[in-house]
Design an enzyme around this catalytic site. Structure first.
Site, PDB file in Angstrom:
ATOM      1  N   TYR A  72       4.605   4.363 -12.639  1.00 38.83           N
ATOM      2  CA  TYR A  72       3.268   4.782 -12.201  1.00 38.83           C
ATOM      3  C   TYR A  72       2.598   5.513 -13.349  1.00 38.83           C
ATOM      4  O   TYR A  72       2.825   6.690 -13.596  1.00 38.83           O
ATOM      5  CB  TYR A  72       3.351   5.676 -10.965  1.00 38.83           C
ATOM      6  CG  TYR A  72       3.982   5.033  -9.746  1.00 38.83           C
ATOM      7  CD1 TYR A  72       4.115   3.655  -9.646  1.00 38.83           C
ATOM      8  CD2 TYR A  72       4.446   5.816  -8.693  1.00 38.83           C
ATOM      9  CE1 TYR A  72       4.695   3.078  -8.528  1.00 38.83           C
ATOM     10  CE2 TYR A  72       5.027   5.242  -7.572  1.00 38.83           C
ATOM     11  CZ  TYR A  72       5.154   3.874  -7.501  1.00 38.83           C
ATOM     12  OH  TYR A  72       5.742   3.306  -6.389  1.00 38.83           O
ATOM     13  N   HIS A  80      13.966   0.281  -8.469  1.00 35.57           N
ATOM     14  CA  HIS A  80      12.648  -0.118  -7.983  1.00 35.57           C
ATOM     15  C   HIS A  80      12.569  -1.616  -7.697  1.00 35.57           C
ATOM     16  O   HIS A  80      11.973  -2.051  -6.705  1.00 35.57           O
ATOM     17  CB  HIS A  80      11.599   0.280  -9.029  1.00 35.57           C
ATOM     18  CG  HIS A  80      10.227   0.462  -8.499  1.00 35.57           C
ATOM     19  ND1 HIS A  80       9.258   1.168  -9.173  1.00 35.57           N
ATOM     20  CD2 HIS A  80       9.635   0.039  -7.363  1.00 35.57           C
ATOM     21  CE1 HIS A  80       8.131   1.161  -8.469  1.00 35.57           C
ATOM     22  NE2 HIS A  80       8.334   0.472  -7.376  1.00 35.57           N
ATOM     23  N   GLY A 138      -1.012  -1.119   5.191  1.00 34.36           N
ATOM     24  CA  GLY A 138      -1.476  -2.378   4.592  1.00 34.36           C
ATOM     25  C   GLY A 138      -2.310  -2.151   3.353  1.00 34.36           C
ATOM     26  O   GLY A 138      -3.328  -2.811   3.149  1.00 34.36           O
ATOM     27  N   GLY A 185      -4.170   0.282   2.654  1.00 33.13           N
ATOM     28  CA  GLY A 185      -5.478   0.820   3.018  1.00 33.13           C
ATOM     29  C   GLY A 185      -6.283  -0.073   3.926  1.00 33.13           C
ATOM     30  O   GLY A 185      -7.326   0.336   4.442  1.00 33.13           O
ATOM     31  N   PHE A 230      -5.780  -1.054   6.957  1.00 32.66           N
ATOM     32  CA  PHE A 230      -5.914  -0.590   8.338  1.00 32.66           C
ATOM     33  C   PHE A 230      -6.699   0.722   8.440  1.00 32.66           C
ATOM     34  O   PHE A 230      -6.789   1.302   9.520  1.00 32.66           O
ATOM     35  CB  PHE A 230      -4.533  -0.465   8.990  1.00 32.66           C
ATOM     36  CG  PHE A 230      -3.924  -1.805   9.285  1.00 32.66           C
ATOM     37  CD1 PHE A 230      -4.452  -2.631  10.261  1.00 32.66           C
ATOM     38  CD2 PHE A 230      -2.844  -2.271   8.546  1.00 32.66           C
ATOM     39  CE1 PHE A 230      -3.922  -3.883  10.513  1.00 32.66           C
ATOM     40  CE2 PHE A 230      -2.295  -3.515   8.804  1.00 32.66           C
ATOM     41  CZ  PHE A 230      -2.838  -4.331   9.788  1.00 32.66           C
TER      42      PHE A 230
END
Length: 345
Positions: free
Chosen positions: A65, A132, A212, A214, A216
């Site tokens: 990240y 990961h 999902g 964002g 939902f």
């Protein structure tokens, strides 16, 4: 720290090896990478402190990240006594070099990655350390993670996006505490094989992207608000040819949420919470108000009939598009060679 969210966050046992976490975690990826430009560091540290004060202490990051910048952010947020209050999670295996992604699980890389994460996070031990993605060139039984546990550099071992057979093979070498996987109303194929395997072996389940990515929260409107730097712009489910059909799923969830007096995102998150006490969703956010809303999903109660109704909205065939543009390096493609094939140096 900011005032805590009003809903009490329970604690759960994640797996059977002794790890206890908040029943809802906080995914920190979007603060630094993949979902548009990095967010202001002071604001993100404030959000993390607010989450911890609210009882959400299961903090999820990864060395990819940024790369690295999210771990550095977490390291700053964990100063001044915060570290002792949290369950710290990070991951290794996705390397980015010369403009290309590479999955690595060889022992030398595992050790170097762990040392790098410890330094960036400013800690001497990682609570839960995930592979990961699975390196298909390296037998999953290679015991470098076990050595790191024995050395006290990590407490518990996890896998992310691993197949049921990979999970079994790894668990036979050293107990796996948790498996992280994408699980939401519209990502449910893990229920066939992986979830039952985890439960058989006593492995905790961590659901990432439980909203999902964002979707939902706002449905098709989400796509209109995304920057060109946002990786969701290129995901199949958000493409125009799929979005029209997928938006109908959101509208049904939204209508049910209105009947229940909650938001669609709270309803979708409550559905994940109702999967069992061995499941911890880790919704990500960059805003305190959205965080508070996510925590309030813990108070949304669903009957078996309501659960079934929700699931019917996103039944097989109703969701268009894969989760990723390329499904390689997900659990569907994570088999590794046998240990007998490995030449130890």
């Amino acid at each position: 720290m900011a005032a805590a969210a009003p809903v009490s966050v329970p604690r759960i046992k994640l797996g059977t090896q002794g790890l206890e976490v908040s029943a809802q975690g906080l995914g920190c990826m979007g603060m630094s990478a993949f979902y548009g430009p990095p967010k202001p560091e002071p604001d993100m540290i404030k959000l993390i402190h607010h989450a911890v004060a609210a009882g959400v202490t299961f903090l999820d990051t990864s060395d990819i990240y940024g790369p690295h910048t999210n771990e550095i952010l977490l390291g700053k947020a964990l100063q001044d006594g915060v570290r002792e209050k949290v369950e710290l999670v990070t991951k290794f295996s996705i390397a980015f070099a010369d403009g290309k992604w590479e999955i690595r699980g060889d022992p030398a890389y595992v050790r170097a990655a762990c040392e790098g994460s410890l330094k960036r996070l400013g800690v001497d031990c990682i609570d839960l350390y995930y592979q990961h993605r699975v390196d298909k060139r390296v037998p999953i039984e290679i015991g470098e993670l076990k050595k790191l546990v024995e050395e006290g550099k990590i407490k518990y071992i996890g896998l992310s996006e691993a197949s049921a057979s990979t999970i079994r093979r790894a668990h036979a070498i050293h107990p796996i505490t948790a498996v992280q996987l994408e699980w939401s109303l519209w990502s449910r194929d893990v229920e066939e094989d992986i979830i039952p395997t985890c439960r058989e072996l006593g492995i905790g389940i961590v659901a990432y992207s439980p909203l999902g990515r964002g979707f939902f929260s706002s449905g098709a409107e989400l796509v209109e608000s995304l920057s060109e730097q946002d990786s969701r712009k290129r995901m199949p489910r958000f493409q125009p040819e799929n979005l029209v059909k997928n938006a109908q799923i959101f509208e049904r969830v939204n209508a049910m949420a209105a009947r229940k007096g909650c938001t669609p995102s709270q309803l979708a998150l409550a559905w994940v919470h109702h999967q069992g006490s061995d499941v911890c969703p880790i919704p990500g956010t960059t805003k305190i108000e959205n965080f508070n809303q996510n925590v309030e999903a813990l108070s949304v109660k669903l009957t078996p009939d309501e659960m079934a109704e929700l699931e019917s909205y996103a039944a097989a065939g109703e969701v268009l598009g894969d989760r990723y543009a390329q499904m390689a390096n997900t659990w569907k493609d994570s088999e590794t060679p046998p240990l007998s094939s490995w030449k130890f140096e």
